[in-house]
Every structure is written in structure tokens, then in C-alpha cells.
Enzyme design. Structure first.
Site, PDB file in Angstrom:
ATOM      1  CB  SER A  14      -0.892  -0.029   1.233  1.00 22.02           C
ATOM      2  OG  SER A  14      -1.686   1.112   1.244  1.00 22.02           O
ATOM      3  N   GLY A  15       0.593   2.140  -0.927  1.00 21.04           N
ATOM      4  CA  GLY A  15       1.339   3.396  -1.007  1.00 21.04           C
ATOM      5  C   GLY A  15       2.579   3.300  -1.880  1.00 21.04           C
ATOM      6  CB  THR A  58      -3.600   3.703  -7.774  1.00 22.73           C
ATOM      7  OG1 THR A  58      -4.001   2.667  -6.896  1.00 22.73           O
ATOM      8  CG2 THR A  58      -4.804   4.305  -8.433  1.00 22.73           C
ATOM      9  CG  ASN A  68      -1.806   5.610  -0.645  1.00 24.86           C
ATOM     10  OD1 ASN A  68      -1.828   6.830  -0.808  1.00 24.86           O
ATOM     11  ND2 ASN A  68      -1.905   4.746  -1.633  1.00 24.86           N
ATOM     12  CB  SER A  96      -5.117   3.511   0.654  1.00 25.98           C
ATOM     13  OG  SER A  96      -4.884   2.138   0.590  1.00 25.98           O
ATOM     14  CB  SER A  97      -6.837   1.139  -4.331  1.00 23.90           C
ATOM     15  OG  SER A  97      -6.000   1.998  -5.041  1.00 23.90           O
ATOM     16  N   GLY A 156      -1.817  -4.277  -2.323  1.00 26.46           N
ATOM     17  CA  GLY A 156      -0.551  -4.973  -2.093  1.00 26.46           C
ATOM     18  C   GLY A 156      -0.589  -5.808  -0.823  1.00 26.46           C
ATOM     19  CD  GLU A 197      -3.696  -4.052   3.123  1.00 27.50           C
ATOM     20  OE1 GLU A 197      -4.480  -4.592   3.900  1.00 27.50           O
ATOM     21  OE2 GLU A 197      -4.009  -3.086   2.379  1.00 27.50           O
TER      22      GLU A 197
HETATM   23  N1  LIG Z   1       5.179   7.929 -10.074  1.00 21.33           N
HETATM   24  C1  LIG Z   1       4.810   8.714  -9.080  1.00 21.33           C
HETATM   25  N2  LIG Z   1       5.147   9.987  -9.113  1.00 21.33           N
HETATM   26  C2  LIG Z   1       4.794  10.821  -8.112  1.00 21.33           C
HETATM   27  N3  LIG Z   1       4.092  10.440  -7.038  1.00 21.33           N
HETATM   28  C3  LIG Z   1       3.736   9.144  -6.942  1.00 21.33           C
HETATM   29  C4  LIG Z   1       4.064   8.240  -7.975  1.00 21.33           C
HETATM   30  N4  LIG Z   1       3.567   7.051  -7.607  1.00 21.33           N
HETATM   31  C5  LIG Z   1       2.955   7.230  -6.410  1.00 21.33           C
HETATM   32  N5  LIG Z   1       3.049   8.483  -6.015  1.00 21.33           N
HETATM   33  C6  LIG Z   1       2.527   9.067  -4.768  1.00 21.33           C
HETATM   34  O1  LIG Z   1       2.267   8.059  -3.862  1.00 21.33           O
HETATM   35  C7  LIG Z   1       0.897   8.027  -3.469  1.00 21.33           C
HETATM   36  C8  LIG Z   1       0.409   6.621  -3.342  1.00 21.33           C
HETATM   37  O2  LIG Z   1       0.365   5.996  -4.584  1.00 21.33           O
HETATM   38  P1  LIG Z   1      -0.764   4.975  -4.976  1.00 21.33           P
HETATM   39  O3  LIG Z   1      -2.069   5.438  -4.551  1.00 21.33           O
HETATM   40  O4  LIG Z   1      -0.564   4.659  -6.392  1.00 21.33           O
HETATM   41  O5  LIG Z   1      -0.369   3.755  -4.120  1.00 21.33           O
HETATM   42  P2  LIG Z   1      -0.952   2.324  -4.224  1.00 21.33           P
HETATM   43  O6  LIG Z   1       0.187   1.428  -4.465  1.00 21.33           O
HETATM   44  O7  LIG Z   1      -2.037   2.288  -5.192  1.00 21.33           O
HETATM   45  O8  LIG Z   1      -1.487   2.113  -2.784  1.00 21.33           O
HETATM   46  P3  LIG Z   1      -2.738   1.284  -2.318  1.00 21.33           P
HETATM   47  O9  LIG Z   1      -2.366  -0.116  -2.384  1.00 21.33           O
HETATM   48  O10 LIG Z   1      -2.944   1.793  -0.979  1.00 21.33           O
HETATM   49  O11 LIG Z   1      -3.815   1.664  -3.259  1.00 21.33           O
HETATM   50  C9  LIG Z   1       0.181   8.756  -4.532  1.00 21.33           C
HETATM   51  O12 LIG Z   1      -0.975   9.369  -4.022  1.00 21.33           O
HETATM   52  C10 LIG Z   1       1.202   9.751  -4.980  1.00 21.33           C
HETATM   53  O13 LIG Z   1       1.170  10.871  -4.130  1.00 21.33           O
HETATM   54 MG   LIG Z   2      -3.996   2.088  -5.134  1.00 23.85          MG
END
Ligand SMILES: Nc1ncnc2c1ncn2[C@@H]1O[C@H](COP(=O)(O)OP(=O)(O)OP(=O)(O)O)[C@@H](O)[C@H]1O
Ligand SMILES: [Mg+2]
Length: 1078
Positions: free
Chosen positions: A110-111, A115, A160, A163-164, A390, A392
Site C-alpha cells: 500500500s502506497g 494506482t 497512503n 489508498s485503493s 498490495g 499487507e
Molecule cells: N510515479 C509517481 N510519481 C509521483 N508520485 C507518486 C508516484 N507514484 C505514487 N506516487 C505518490 O504516492 C501516493 C500513493 O500511490 P498509490 O495510490 O498509487 O499507491 P498504491 O500502491 O495504489 O497504494 P494502495 O495499495 O494503498 O492503493 C500517490 O498518491 C502519490 O502521491
Molecule cells: Mg492504489
């Protein structure tokens, strides 16, 4: 100008190594160091072969611009520095060009940025695939589905901010050209427990906060909501605001996105109404009420909220109220209703809220699918993007984590399978010997969870379905029995447990050794969550709602479709959907994006080695590298390999004519690498050790420097020469142009001068000819005219007499003649008498004869006068001459004159000859006497008159005494200078004498005579004939006379005489003598 194709490589300008396969030595430390080094230089992407590792930068980097998209477009995977775009491009191109369905598997905790990565992939594909109005709309809908799903499915967690809370798999469908047609989204296990309760520091789903912050007052009023988070029990308050997130703005974005995706206004409104209903459900509170039968019953504390919910959803309030108070169990034909206690009522309320929300979410996904689904039935190519939660590991891990981690196990499984499979396939394809690789296969863990007979999920289902009392503890007991011996299962209570003394493992927990680490799960809630029970009374109440969306969300509430069979458990549902997903993924070509989270603080620039190390371990990245490197670390197709290193060998530089493979062989033989270091595949060269590759790179670098110098030298020479040649060519061109120009100018000058001269000459010649021609023409015309006139004259002359026109003139002339003739004949008869004084003259007969008539009269008169004159004698002639003279001298000058005209001039009035008295006088005068007359002589002194005889002879003027005839004065005519007289009717006259003459002693004479006119005339004539000089006769009423020495003025005054009409003379003084005249 076309963009110059620059052949680059991943190996150029590398920070650390771009591909972990090339890491030397390969160990955890160097792996992390490499990642860190690259991360510090903003290189967040690194490859392991074709797998992309992405480290979350937690800040926006300028690496996703449209220019970057262009850079990566249609480039080979290893050509540019590692990037998510390279992977997206590779996937899209093999989908489009090789017709291989693709899936992009994005994993990480997560984070870690899954996404975000999925959105980057989608936006890249959207940017490079076809364009056009229709295609763009599809793209826009696909892209805009993200904000909608994120609003309803994402929440702020401690890990996050976005977070999805659901798993998402999206199939994007393309046509044969690679244009997007539509998509299908599948969602997995929404974390619905969040609706009713959130861990500390976390929030409920974004949409609740967005709605309360961003909705207009009007909308809030309609939804019966207040803009105050604290009013709602389901909303956590401690972290209601997220830094850097504008919920209100996001609400507008979501509504806009819904519109683009295709939600009708009333649908969007219904969705918000459900959200409002969920929020309000949380505010329903219960209180206990004791019943007579001793049982506790719950009652709703404040029915106001319930009422509003019912108004919103169109449910009968009593129905809902009852559903919160009773539970009806139907078994076969029996129906048993039991009352709910307070705890059960709360359970029922929360279950309803969770169900409402999760079903709404699934409905949203279906609704989006409906909008974005491909409209055609043609065969589609598919690119799947999997963004699933992801792995957890929390402090308290429950059913959700268990399910999520199970899913990740499955993904790891598929990753291992596919990667290894692919690697093996490549070796076979390339005809390279396959060496077995040792790696951890997590199939055994998957089996522990999903085995149909003794897997944990099967066990849970069994417990849930078992009659009798079922609790979480009985479930754990069962696990302890069945899984006790499993290597990856740990529980304190299991049979012959190895963990009896492990205090870190509480009794109510079990632990699984996941591929990514050990996770301890609390069994509490497993049974409930797996059952996912919603009391039938509630679902039926919901079905009765007049709100169409809510009704549709609870189809099982329809009494007509009553189904006594238990609905499938959450665990089995998830297992089934994961199985479908895995099946789906296996048919596709996988592309991996492994997301790594650099720190726990959501902060940029922080790289926590321990945290990263943990993720590297559980993601099995090192194994991944090892698998990739087993046997051969690096491989490259012959063409690019030859292209890159051909400068290292004389035979291959600069061009190799034969097949690429032969070229590479020659190259490697020349370089004398040990034979075991490389192997020739069918289309690729395989290099066993990264060292060999780096050596190659080193050699290349040095050679490139030499080549650069050489190229520089040649280029400079070429540049100078080209410049020189260009100058030379230009000079010739300029000279040619200049010469041409000057010659042209000269020619044009000559030409124009020639034309001018020519034109002058031609003009001159032409004028000459013209003149001549004109002259000739005129001559001809003259001749013709003259001849014509001549002929005309001749003819006219000949014929004139015949012309009538001449008759008039002739008649006129004739008539005129006749008239004149007649006139003259008549005049002859009418002539007046010949007397010159006859005034008669006949009247004029014709006006036109007027002048003739007058002239005739004048001529006649003159003729008659002449006739009359011709009769005169000489004497009479003389008399008339004198009379004429007198007329000339005095007519109209002297008033006395007219009376003299009738008197004949006699001269000798006094007959001296006959009178004896004057015998003496007569004798004294010898000359002929012209005048002899008695005159009055005026006394000079007093003006008194005395009579004197005035005698004029041819030469003298004599004065004699009247009585005696004695001559008193004799004046020669030569001494008489002037005679003065008045203009009046008097007879006074003065005779002026020449000064100094003998006669002038006493001065001028002053006389008076009745025959003044005759005397003056004769004096004048005689003087003229004697002295040949004209005597001056002055006629004036005032004149001067000389008396001795005095000049006396003689002044004539009219009238005023004393003695009648006789003029008197009076001497006034010695200067004035006055003569009074009648
Ligand atoms: N390539 C990137 N460039 C800039 N910021 C990023 C990038 N990837 C992620 N982030 C930052 O990290 C935060 C978390 O990313 P994201 O929501 O994609 O995580 P995730 O892996 O989908 O988490 P979860 O499993 O909780 O959904 C985003 O809101 C963004 O602020
Ligand atoms: Mg996500």
C-alpha cells in the site's frame, strides 16, 4: 526535417545499473544500493530484464511530459533509460503488431504507487494509440472512470492518503489497428468494514467527505445533510482533512467525470442519495428496553433520523423500524421471528450500511462497464491492467488482510510461473542449454489457503455452514487440527505444535509464512466476515423502497424470489474471482511493474533501506534477477549487438556485409573472450557474466573516443572542404549572375536606344511621306475645286439669265429707276421760286430718298444763290462784300449788329464836296474819302460828347470840327492798333493808337456813332488793304483806354439812364469811365 535517429542504449549514461541483471556482484546490499543511487538521481525506474521496478518518489517528477511520451514512442525497450513508458510501449506494440493480448501486473504494498502506475500506463496508451472524435471519447471515458472509482473506493489510510480499498482489474479493448474500443472493469473485495469504522488516523471513503464539502447548499438540503463531519458517527473526525487534498474540488471533478462516463443526472443524484442514506444510518442509535418475557429488546432512540432516511429512500418507516427490531428466520415452511437486542440491532444497522455501500460500489462498476463497453462484436485485442491491493502486514490483521495476502500469493505464483516459463521458453527458442534454477515456489502457500479439502478458506466455509454454535474459536480449533503439520502454518494450539512456547503468537491467532513474510491473523471476525450476513428483514425492507436504485441493489429482498439457500461466503466468492482472474492472466502476455515504497512517511527524498530491503525480499526481486541470470546474465539480439559493438573489430567496422550473427561471431572471436563467457543463440547472443558485458562497454567507450576524434577530424576536413567548394560554387554562380545581369542591362540599353533612334527615323520618314501625300492630295483637291468652281461659274454665267432668282433684283432695280425718274420729273414741276430767301421746298415723296431730297434742296439753294449773285454789279458786289465782312466781324457778338443789316452802307453821309462850308476841308484832303460822317467825340476828361466830322481816307483817319470843318486830328492808319466796343446795343467805340505815335499825344479816342458797324467794318477793310494787317477789334463791356498818361477803364452799364434811350458817358475818376447803355 525528420528527427535524426540516434541509436542509444540503456547502457548509455547509466546511473548505477539500469538493469539489475547487470549488477555485479549481485547481493541484497548491492541491489538496494543500486536502487538508492538511482532514486537519489531521480531515476525511479530500474529493470530486471523486462520487469520494471518503480520506487515511489512521493513528488511529481518531470518525466511524464508529452515530449517524454514521444521519446519512448516506438523505441526498443532497452534503447532508453528505464521508464514505465518503455514497458507500456512494449506492451502496446506487441498487442498491436504481434496480436498478443497483454496484461500489466502492478504489485507492491500500500502506497507503493500501483494506482499511479496504472494511470500512467493508461495515459501513455491513450496518448500513443489512434485519434479521432470517436476514439477520443472512448479514451476519455476510460480515463475518467478512474476519478469516479477512486472517490468511492479509495480512502486515506495511515500508509497512503489515496489508498485503493478494492482490487481493480481493467481490460482495455482495442481493434486490429490498435484503436481503443472500450473496456471492462472487474472489482475485487471492497473493504466495506471501513464504512462503519475506521482505524485511528484513517478516513472513511473519500466520497463522504467530498459530498459534505463540495455539495451546494441546495443539494445538501435535498439530501437532508449538514455540512458538518462531526454530525455523522460513521465519519472519523481526527483525520477528516487530508493535507494537500481539496475535497470540494474533487467532488466537482467526480461529478464531471460521472457526466463524461455517461451517468445520467438522475442516476448521479440517486447515487448521492444512497451515500446520504448510509451516512444517516450511522446516526441511528438504539436503547435497550426490557420486555416482560425477560428478554432485552432494542428501541430506536431518536426516530427523526430514521424518518429522514425513509423519506430519502422511499421506505415505509414502520417497515424499516421493524427490520431493526426483529429477525425472521425461515426454514422450510416455518417462519420464526425473534427480537433483536441492542448489540444485534447495531450489528444489523452496520451490516445494512456496509451492504448498501458495497453493493452501490459494485453497481457503479457495472454502470461504468455499461458505458465503456466496446460497441462492436469484432474480435478484440485486450490489454489488462491489474491494480490490486498490495501485501499487507498490520499489527492486527483480520479476514481482509488474509484475503488480500492470499491474492498476492496467487499473483506471486503467476509471476513465478510466467517468468520462469518465459525464461525457459526463450532458452528453448534460442536453442541454448537450460540450466535448472533454484527458487522459492509459493505454490505450497497457495495450497494451504485455497485447497478445496483442507485449505484454510475451505475450512472457514465449513465452519460457517456447520450447524450448531460456530465461533471464531471453533474455526481456529479446526485449523489447528487440519493444518498443524503444514510448514507455513503456525499456531500455538495446533497439535504437537512447534510454537507452544512462542509468546509472540497469541492464542486467538494463527500465523502464515507468506512468501513475503510472516503474518499473524486474529481469528476474531473471520466467521462473521466470511458469512457477510445481512438479515433478510433488512434486505426485504430495502427491496420495498420506492427508490429504484436501492430496490435494484437488494434483489434478494423480493419475496417472490426467496431463496433459502445460503449465499456464497465472502471467502469462496473471492477465491472464485481470483481463480477467474488468474485464468484470465495466464492467457495473456504478462508485463510486470513492481512498486516499492521508499519510506513510511509519504515523504520525498527519503530512502529507508530496511523498508526497501523488506519489500525486495518478499517481492522476491533478487530471485527474479537470479532466475534471469541463471546461465546467462545478458542477452541481446544480434543486430543491435553488432550495431553497438561493431567498432571494436576491423572486419565489422564500419559496415558488416554478412548476416548479423556472423558479424557478432567475428567480433567476439577477435575480442578473444573466453568461450564459456558467451553463447550464440538463434537470434540473440547470450553473455554469461555481467563483467564481460562491462568489459565490452569499456572497450566500446574507449574506441568511441578514438572514433569521435577521427570523425571530428574527418568532419572538420569535410566541413572546411564543403565550405570552400560551396564558396567556390557560389562565387561562380554570383559571377555568372552578375555577368548575365550586366550584359543583359547593356543589351537592354542598346536595344532601347536602337528602338528610339529607329522610331525617330521612321517617324521622320513617315512624316515626310505624309507631308508629300497631303500636298498631293491638296493639289488634287485644289484642281478639282478650281475646276468645279470654274465649271460652276461658266454654267451659272450661261444659265443665270434663266434663273428666276435674278428677276427680283432686276425688277427692284427697274422699279427704283422708275421711282427716281418719277421723283426727279415731279421735282422739276414743283421747284420753288429762285429767290434765295424763299424757304419753300416740296415735301419728300419717299423715305429712302430723304438724304437725296435734302442734298437736292441744298444744291438747289446754292445754285439759286449763285444765280442771284451772278446778277450783281461790281459796286453792289463791294457793298455785299462789306456787309459780309461786317457779318463775319460782328454777327452774334455785338447786339447792335442786326439793326445794321438792313441799312445800306453809304459811307459819305456828309457831302463835303457839295457843302461849301467844308471847302477848305475838302481841299485839304486829296485822297478818296471812304467815310465822312458826324460822330460824338467823348471828352477824355469829363465824358461829355462833342460832335466832330469823322473822315476815313485810304491812309488816314481825320477828325474835323463840325462847324468849321477844321481838321483837329489826323491819324495815319498805321498808328491805329485796335478798336474796342461793347457787346451792347450802343454806338460807343474806342480807337486805340500806337503808343508814342504823333497822333497819340492826347491818348486814345472814344466816339459814339449810329453807324458804328459800318465805320468799324470799313476801318478794318481799309487798314487791311493799306497795312496788310488785320485790325484788332475787341468786343467787351469793359476795356482799357490810354488817356494821356492814364489808363482808364471804360465800363458799360445797362439801363439806369437818366435820359431815356440815349447812352450817356460819365468820367467817374481818372481810372473809370462809365457808359450807361439802354
Ligand atoms: N510515479 C509517481 N510519481 C509521483 N508520485 C507518486 C508516484 N507514484 C505514487 N506516487 C505518490 O504516492 C501516493 C500513493 O500511490 P498509490 O495510490 O498509487 O499507491 P498504491 O500502491 O495504489 O497504494 P494502495 O495499495 O494503498 O492503493 C500517490 O498518491 C502519490 O502521491
Ligand atoms: Mg492504489
Amino acid at each position: 526535417m525528420a528527427k535524426m535517429e540516434v541509436k542509444t542504449s540503456l547502457l548509455d549514461n547509466m546511473i548505477g545499473v539500469g538493469d539489475m541483471v547487470l549488477l555485479e556482484p549481485l547481493n541484497e546490499e548491492s541491489f538496494i544500493d543500486n536502487l538508492k543511487k538511482r532514486f537519489d538521481h531521480n531515476e525511479i525506474y530500474t529493470y530486471i530484464g523486462s520487469v520494471v521496478i518503480s520506487v515511489n518518489p512521493y513528488r511529481s517528477l518531470p518525466i511524464y511530459s508529452p515530449e517524454k511520451v514521444e521519446d519512448y514512442r516506438n523505441r526498443n525497450f532497452y534503447e532508453l533509460s528505464p521508464h514505465i513508458f518503455a514497458l507500456s510501449d512494449e506492451a502496446y506494440r506487441s498487442l498491436r503488431d504481434q496480436d498478443k493480448d497483454q496484461c500489466i501486473l502492478i504489485t507492491g504494498e500500500s502506497g507503493a504507487g500501483k494506482t499511479e502506475a496504472s494511470k500512467l500506463v493508461m495515459s501513455y496508451v491513450a496518448a500513443v494509440c489512434g485519434k479521432g472524435a470517436e476514439v477520443n471519447q472512448v479514451k476519455e471515458q476510460l480515463l475518467q472512470s478512474n476519478p469516479v472509482l477512486e472517490a468511492f473506493g479509495n480512502a486515506k489510510t495511515v500508509r497512503n492518503d489515496n489508498s485503493s480499498r478494492f482490487g481493480k482489474y481493467m481490460d482495455i479493448e482495442f481493434d486490429f489497428k490498435g484503436d481503443p474500443l472500450g473496456g471492462v472493469i472487474s472489482n475485487y473485495l471492497l473493504e466495506k468494514s471501513r464504512v462503519v469504522k475506521q482505524p485511528r488516523g484513517e478516513r472513511n471513503f473519500h466520497i463522504f467527505y467530498q459530498l459534505l464539502s463540495g455539495a451546494s447548499e441546495d443539494l445538501l438540503y435535498k439530501l437532508k445533510l449538514e455540512r458538518d463531519f462531526s454530525r455523522y458517527n460513521y465519519l472519523s473526525l481526527d483525520s477528516a482533512k487530508v493535507n494537500g487534498v481539496d475535497d470540494a474540488a474533487n467532488f466537482r471533478t467526480v461529478r464531471n467525470a460521472m457526466q463524461i462516463v455517461g451517468f445520467m443526472d438522475h442516476e448521479a443524484q440517486s447515487v448521492l442519495e444512497v451515500i446520504a442514506a448510509v451516512l444517516k444510518l450511522g446516526n441511528i442509535e438504539f436503547k435497550p428496553e426490557s420486555r416482560v418475557n425477560g428478554l432485552d429488546e432494542s428501541k430506536i432512540k431518536d426516530k427523526n433520523e430514521l424518518k429522514e432516511i425513509c423519506e430519502l429512500t422511499g421506505i415505509d418507516q414502520s417497515v424499516l423500524e421493524r427490520a431493526f427490531s426483529f429477525r425472521t428466520v425461515e426454514a422450510k415452511q416455518e417462519k420464526v421471528s425473534t427480537t433483536l437486542n441492542v448489540a444485534q440491532a447495531y450489528y444489523a444497522r452496520d451490516a445494512l450500511a456496509k451492504n448498501l455501500y458495497s453493493r452501490l460500489f459494485s453497481w457503479l462498476v457495472n454502470r461504468i462497464n455499461e458505458s465503456i463497453k466496446a460497441q462492436t462484436k469484432v474480435r478484440k485485442k485486450v490489454m489488462g491492467v491489474l491494480d490490486i491491493y498490495g501485501f499487507e502486514i498490520f499489527e492486527d490483521n483480520s479476514f481482509e488482510q488474509f484475503i488480500i495476502n492470499y491474492c498476492n500469493e496467487k499473483l506471486q505464483q503467476i509471476f513465478i510461473e510466467l517468468t520462469l516459463k518465459e525464461e525457459q521458453e526463450e532458452y528453448i527458442r534460442e536453442d541454448i542449454e537450460w540450466t535448472h534454477i533454484d527458487y522459492f515456489n509459493n505454490a505450497v502457500i497457495c495450497d494451504l489457503i485455497e485447497n478445496n479439502t483442507n485449505g484454510i478458506l475451505a475450512m472457514l466455509d465449513e465452519e460457517c455452514l456447520r450447524p450448531g454454535t460456530v465461533t471464531d474459536d471453533t474455526f481456529l480449533e479446526k485449523l489447528n487440527q487440519v493444518c498443524a503439520t503444514h510448514q507455513h502454518f503456525e499456531s500455538r494450539m495446533s497439535k504437537c505444535s512447534r510454537f507452544l512456547n512462542d509468546t509472540s503468537l497469541p492464542h486467538s491467532c494463527f500465523r502464515i509464512q507468506h512468501y513475503a513474510g510472516k503474518v499473524m491473523y486474529q481469528v476474531e471476525g473471520f466467521v462473521d466476515k466470511n458469512n457477510d450476513l445481512l438479515y433478510r428483514d433488512l434486505s426485504q425492507a430495502m427491496w420495498k423502497a420506492s427508490h429504484s436504485l436501492i430496490k435494484a441493489l437488494f434483489p434478494e429482498g423480493n419475496p417472490a424470489k426467496i431463496n433459502l439457500k445460503r449465499p456464497p461466503t465472502a471467502g469462496s466468492q473471492f477465491k472464485a474471482s481470483v481463480a477467474t482472474l488468474m485464468k484470465n492472466l495466464q492467457t495473456k502476455n504478462p508485463n510486470y511493474i513492481r512498486c516499492i515504497k521508499p519510506n513510511d512517511k509519504k515523504a520525498a527524498h527519503i530512502f529507508n533501506d530496511a523498508l526497501v530491503c523488506h519489500q525486495i525480499r518478499y517481492l522476491g526481486l533478487l530471485e527474479n534477477v537470479r532466475v534471469r541470470r541463471a546461465g546467462y546474465a545478458f542477452r541481446q539480439a544480434y543486430e543491435p549487438c553488432l550495431e553497438r559493438y561493431k567498432m571494436l573489430c576491423k572486419q565489422t567496422w564500419p559496415h558488416w556485409k554478412g548476416p548479423a550473427r556472423a558479424g557478432v561471431e567475428v567480433l567476439f572471436n577477435e575480442l578473444e573472450f573466453p568461450v564459456e563467457e558467451y553463447s550464440f543463440g538463434r537470434s540473440k547472443i547470450f553473455i554469461r557474466n555481467p563483467r564481460t558485458l562491462f568489459k565490452l562497454e569499456d572497450l566500446r567507450k574507449r574506441r568511441l573516443e578514438d572514433l569521435a576524434t577521427l570523425i571530428q577530424k574527418i568532419f572538420r576536413g569535410w566541413k572546411c572542404r564543403t565550405h570552400f567548394l560551396l564558396m567556390k560554387k557560389s562565387q561562380i554562380v554570383i559571377a555568372a549572375w552578375y555577368r548575365r545581369y550586366s550584359q543583359q542591362k547593356k543589351y537592354q540599353q542598346i536595344k532601347s536606344s536602337t528602338i528610339v533612334i529607329q522610331s525617330f527615323i521612321r517617324g521622320w520618314k513617315a512624316r515626310k511621306i505624309l507631308r508629300q501625300l497631303k500636298h498631293e492630295k491638296r493639289c488634287q483637291e485644289a484642281v478639282t475645286t478650281i475646276a468645279a468652281f470654274w465649271h460652276g461659274t461658266q454654267v451659272r454665267r450661261e444659265y443665270r439669265k434663266f434663273f428666276r432668282a435674278n428677276a427680283g433684283k432686276k425688277i427692284y432695280e427697274f422699279t427704283l429707276q422708275r421711282i427716281v425718274q418719277k421723283y426727279f420729273l415731279e421735282m422739276k414741276n414743283k421747284m420753288p421760286s429762285l429767290s434765295p430767301i424763299d424757304k419753300n421746298w416740296p415735301a419728300r415723296p419717299y423715305l429712302f430718298l430723304d438724304s437725296t431730297h435734302k442734298e437736292l434742296k441744298r444744291i438747289f439753294h446754292l445754285w439759286r444763290c449763285k444765280k442771284y449773285r451772278d446778277q450783281f454789279t461790281d459796286q453792289r458786289k463791294l457793298i455785299y462784300e462789306e456787309k459780309l465782312e461786317a457779318s463775319e466781324l460782328f454777327k452774334d457778338k455785338k447786339a447792335l449788329y442786326p439793326s445794321s443789316v438792313g441799312q445800306p452802307f453809304q459811307g459819305a453821309y456828309l457831302e463835303i464836296n457839295k457843302d461849301p462850308k467844308y471847302k477848305k476841308l475838302k481841299d485839304a484832303i486829296e485822297e478818296k474819302i471812304i467815310i465822312a460822317e458826324v460822330v460824338n467825340k467823348v471828352n477824355r476828361a469829363n465824358g461829355k460828347c462833342a460832335s466832330r466830322i469823322f473822315l476815313l481816307t485810304n491812309n488816314n483817319l481825320l477828325l474835323a470840327d463840325q462847324k468849321s470843318g477844321h481838321i483837329k486830328s489826323e491819324v495815319p492808319l498805321g498808328d491805329v492798333t485796335k478798336v474796342s466796343m461793347s457787346s451792347q446795343n450802343d454806338g460807343f467805340f474806342a480807337v486805340h493808337l500806337k503808343e508814342g505815335s504823333g497822333a497819340a499825344g492826347k491818348g486814345d479816342f472814344l466816339f459814339s456813332s449810329d453807324h458804328l458797324i459800318e465805320m468799324a467794318t470799313k476801318l478794318y477793310r481799309t487798314t487791311l488793304s493799306q497795312t496788310k494787317q488785320k485790325l484788332n477789334i475787341e468786343i467787351s463791356d469793359e476795356f482799357l483806354v490810354q488817356f494821356r498818361q492814364d489808363k482808364v477803364c471804360v465800363k458799360f452799364i445797362q439801363g439806369n439812364q437818366k435820359n431815356g434811350s440815349i447812352p450817356t458817358c460819365k468820367r467817374k475818376n481818372n481810372r473809370l469811365l462809365e457808359v450807361a447803355v439802354p
